[in-house]
Design a protein around this motif. Structure first.
Motif, PDB file in Angstrom:
ATOM      1  N   VAL A  26       0.823  -1.211   0.000  1.00 32.37           N
ATOM      2  CA  VAL A  26       0.000   0.000   0.000  1.00 32.37           C
ATOM      3  C   VAL A  26       0.854   1.258   0.000  1.00 32.37           C
ATOM      4  N   ILE A  27       1.829   1.323   0.884  1.00 31.83           N
ATOM      5  CA  ILE A  27       2.625   2.547   1.039  1.00 31.83           C
ATOM      6  C   ILE A  27       3.407   2.865  -0.234  1.00 31.83           C
ATOM      7  N   PHE A  28       4.026   1.851  -0.837  1.00 25.32           N
ATOM      8  CA  PHE A  28       4.811   2.109  -2.052  1.00 25.32           C
ATOM      9  C   PHE A  28       3.925   2.490  -3.240  1.00 25.32           C
ATOM     10  N   ASN A  29       2.635   2.272  -3.137  1.00 33.00           N
ATOM     11  CA  ASN A  29       1.715   2.623  -4.225  1.00 33.00           C
ATOM     12  C   ASN A  29       0.975   3.936  -3.990  1.00 33.00           C
ATOM     13  N   ILE A  30       1.341   4.668  -2.939  1.00 32.71           N
ATOM     14  CA  ILE A  30       0.720   5.970  -2.702  1.00 32.71           C
ATOM     15  C   ILE A  30       1.426   6.992  -3.590  1.00 32.71           C
ATOM     16  N   ASP A  31       0.650   7.580  -4.504  1.00 32.44           N
ATOM     17  CA  ASP A  31       1.222   8.605  -5.387  1.00 32.44           C
ATOM     18  C   ASP A  31       1.611   9.822  -4.559  1.00 32.44           C
ATOM     19  N   GLY A  32       2.831  10.307  -4.793  1.00 31.17           N
ATOM     20  CA  GLY A  32       3.298  11.487  -4.091  1.00 31.17           C
ATOM     21  C   GLY A  32       4.323  11.174  -3.010  1.00 31.17           C
ATOM     22  N   LEU A  33       4.572   9.898  -2.717  1.00 32.01           N
ATOM     23  CA  LEU A  33       5.605   9.522  -1.734  1.00 32.01           C
ATOM     24  C   LEU A  33       6.812   8.967  -2.478  1.00 32.01           C
ATOM     25  N   SER A  34       7.988   9.450  -2.066  1.00 37.76           N
ATOM     26  CA  SER A  34       9.209   8.877  -2.644  1.00 37.76           C
ATOM     27  C   SER A  34       9.468   7.536  -1.956  1.00 37.76           C
TER      28      SER A  34
END
Length: 144
Positions: free
Chosen positions: A93-101
């Motif tokens: 989930v976290i790696f697929n949040i647009d806007g997070l490096s």
């Protein structure tokens, strides 16, 4: 809890066979022996019923307590499994949040794995609020 002593004051004849010369007295002796045995059995049953009445409620309470403990442990186990599942899914989930490096995602994952309360809060948020939550988490714990 009081100690309970049950005294049996009934006297009984010995259970050994009575040897007799006459058939009539042998029959009488057998009847006396049968009555004595019946009295002993009745006394044992009476004492057993008294015992059950005294200790039965205690055993019932212990059984109910054991059931409650088992239920509580099952709930705790279910909660632990749920948290473990949430932690396993974090990466996806976290790696697929647009806007997070990737670096920000790693910091968020590390933080959420350490704090179950924040982990649960993250999962309870709608998807469109997860980025904002991550930004606040990255900005410092004081803002959440």
């Amino acid at each position: 809890m009081e100690d309970v002593f049950i005294h049996n004051h009934e006297t009984t004849e010995p259970l050994s066979p009575i040897i007799s010369d006459s058939g009539a007295s042998s029959s009488t002796a057998q009847k006396k022996k049968k009555r004595a045995n019946d009295a002993n059995i009745a006394s044992i049953l009476k004492n057993f019923r008294y015992f059950v009445d005294m200790v039965g409620p205690g055993f019932k309470a212990m059984a109910e307590c054991a059931i409650r403990n088992a239920d509580a442990n099952a709930l705790k186990d279910a909660a632990r499994k749920e948290v473990q599942e949430k932690k396993k899914l974090l990466n996806q989930v976290i790696f697929n949040i647009d806007g997070l490096s990737e670096d920000e995602a790693l910091v968020v994952i590390q933080s959420l794995r350490k704090d179950e309360e924040e982990l649960n809060m993250f999962w309870d948020l709608p998807d469109d609020k997860k980025l904002r939550f991550c930004r606040l988490l990255l900005g410092g714990r004081d803002t959440i």
